[in-house]
Write an enzyme that holds these catalytic residues in place. Structure first.
Site, short mmCIF file in Angstrom:
data_model
loop_
_atom_site.label_atom_id
_atom_site.label_comp_id
_atom_site.label_asym_id
_atom_site.label_seq_id
_atom_site.Cartn_x
_atom_site.Cartn_y
_atom_site.Cartn_z
CG ASP A 296 -2.17 0.84 0.80
OD1 ASP A 296 -2.33 2.07 0.91
OD2 ASP A 296 -3.61 -0.10 1.27
CB SER A 318 4.67 1.53 -2.31
OG SER A 318 5.60 2.34 -2.70
CG HIS A 319 -0.78 1.06 -3.31
ND1 HIS A 319 -2.03 1.80 -2.86
CD2 HIS A 319 -0.69 0.15 -3.58
CE1 HIS A 319 -2.49 0.21 -3.14
NE2 HIS A 319 -1.48 -0.33 -4.04
N GLY A 320 3.35 4.14 -3.52
CA GLY A 320 4.59 6.01 -3.52
C GLY A 320 3.57 6.34 -2.45
CG ASN A 350 -0.25 5.94 -6.97
OD1 ASN A 350 -1.61 6.23 -7.51
ND2 ASN A 350 -1.73 5.16 -6.57
#
Length: 488
Positions: A296, A318-320, A350
């Site tokens: 995440d 990840s999701h940044g 992201n």
């Protein structure tokens, strides 16, 4: 000749006496080191020995490790890193095995950790030591203060919770595992690992796409955050490895003064809701030189945060790095003075993101993303003020106001061949203002350049040519910010 022999005999006698005195003195010093306690103001502090510090309800305690008496030329140090010898000038060290911790990965060591905490909490600048030779199993626990300042929890071994929801005690909270509460000047460090055993939590059918045929089943889906700092000030973390959390790895809530340096966080890319570091209602935060690979947000900054400095962080699969989500359930959220620089974000959904729900209020201001390298990201730069879990979210008139967001020297590659790597979707009623773009160069990892960035109600300037060009950014300032802006 008589004078000579008389002088020589006296000299030999003098040398022998000096040797005896030195031997006795050094023997006392060594004996004092083996007790792991020191004296202050003439009062002996509680030693970390099971004989003098019994664990309530635990009569079968493991004998503490013994150490050989060191030779006079090379005295050994049982705890050489990173603290000095536990003499009168060093810290008091409380080894959890001296309080009954077994460290075999099967026996419950919770009581021993709580007893060691209680003893160390009362001593200034003390160290609770988790030795490298063990795997220590403890259940959901709250380690609370206030404690004397300078308390250190040094984990050189492995610390882990019960394995999965079926092994979790019914009486324990399923929302958190290790909680550090109301502490001041507390440090968590070491060379060891905090293992979350999160695999069986990730596979619950209520998790995204984990149900039958890839569905997500309704119902309660509590999973424990691994480490939570709550209402604590001047907290430090360094050196430690944290992996496979059931949910968030590290959370800070209601804290002031956080310093994180050189930690490692690891969990698989498909592990749901495993944010690396999450902060909310927290200010004066520094996150430095750390590596985070998770499923995440690499780092998430929630409502009520200010003065957050992030440098030298590597985020993988990840999701940044995200600010938000903010404004959920029409809530009021304020975030200000956030700096992210010198980061590497790779193989991520992201890059740098700001996400808010419609209907919220408050503001996000003074945000700087600078000197960031992107490698194979999907949405490299994104502002999303229409954040929603479903397609049924209503269009609202109020929104969190975004102003003063700077993107400088952000370069690298993206992997989305259908949409551009820059996406600014701002509220219909409350535009984003003062967005600054400088030295932004984002190229496709494969294929042709996607040269049509998306902007909606976004105002700002390009200080240099952006790749891809972002002609949709509006110049100047909107005539009106709307009636629903609620200042922080």
């Amino acid at each position: 000749m008589e004078h000579y022999f008389s002088f020589n005999s006296k000299f030999v006698t003098f040398i022998v006496l000096i040797s005896i005195i030195w031997s006795q003195h050094y023997s006392n010093v060594v004996e004092g080191r083996a007790h792991y306690h020191k004296k202050r103001s003439g009062k002996s502090l509680v030693p970390s020995s099971p004989a003098s510090s019994p664990v309530p309800g635990d009569d079968d305690q493991t004998t503490p490790p013994s150490y050989e008496t060191p030779s006079p030329t090379a005295p050994s140090d049982p705890y050489p890193y990173p603290y000095p010898n536990p003499t009168s000038d060093g810290p008091c060290i409380f080894d959890v095995t001296s309080f009954g911790a077994v460290g075999d990965g099967d026996n419950d060591d919770t009581a021993a950790f709580q007893a060691a905490w209680k003893a160390a909490c009362a001593v200034e600048s003390s160290v609770i030591h988790v030795p490298s030779r063990g795997k220590f199993l403890i259940t959901s626990s709250i380690f609370s203060g206030p404690c004397m300042p300078g308390l250190v929890l040094q984990i050189d071994g492995e610390l882990m919770p019960p394995e999965g929801p079926d092994c979790w005690p019914e009486s324990d909270s399923k929302r958190q595992w290790l909680v550090f509460y109301r502490l001041n000047e507390f440090t968590l460090n070491g060379t060891g690992t905090i293992q979350g055993n999160g695999e069986k939590w990730w596979d619950l059918p209520c998790k995204p796409h984990k149900g039958p045929n890839g569905s997500t089943l309704p119902g309660p889906c509590d999973s424990p955050a691994m480490i939570r700092f709550f209402l604590s000030n001047n907290t430090k973390m360094s050196g430690i490895r944290i992996q496979n959390s059931p949910q968030f790895h590290v959370k800070f809530d209601g804290c002031d003064g956080v310093h994180i340096d050189k930690i490692q966080i690891n969990s698989p890319q498909n592990s749901p809701n495993t944010d690396g570091i999450h902060v909310e209602n927290t200010r004066n935060v520094g996150i430095y030189n750390s590596m985070i690979a998770n499923g995440d947000d690499c780092i998430s900054i929630g409502p009520g945060c200010s003065n957050v400095d992030i440098q030298g962080v590597v985020c993988d699969h990840s999701h940044g790095i995200s600010i938000g989500s903010l404004g959920v359930h029409n809530s009021h959220s304020c975030v200000s003075n956030i700096t992210v620089r010198g980061a590497l974000i790779k193989n991520s959904d992201n890059g740098v993101r700001i996400k808010t729900w419609q209907g919220g209020s408050g503001s996000v201001s003074d945000i700087s993303f600078q000197d960031i390298q992107m490698e194979n990201t999907t949405n490299s730069i994104i502002i999303d003020q229409y954040y929603c879990f479903t397609k049924g979210c209503r269009n609202e008139t109020s929104a969190v106001y975004l102003s003063g967001v700077s993107y400088k020297n952000i370069k690298g590659t993206y992997n989305n061949v259908r949409s551009a790597p820059i996406h600014f979707a701002c509220s219909d009623a409350v535009p984003c203002t003062n967005i600054t773009m400088s030295e932004v160069e984002l190229l496709p990892a494969q294929g042709e350049l996607v040269d049509d960035p998306f902007c909606w109600n976004a105002y700002g300037i390009q200080q240099t040519l952006t790749i891809p060009p972002i002609d949709c950014l509006q110049d100047g300032f909107p005539l009106s910010l709307g009636e629903h802006v609620v200042a922080c």
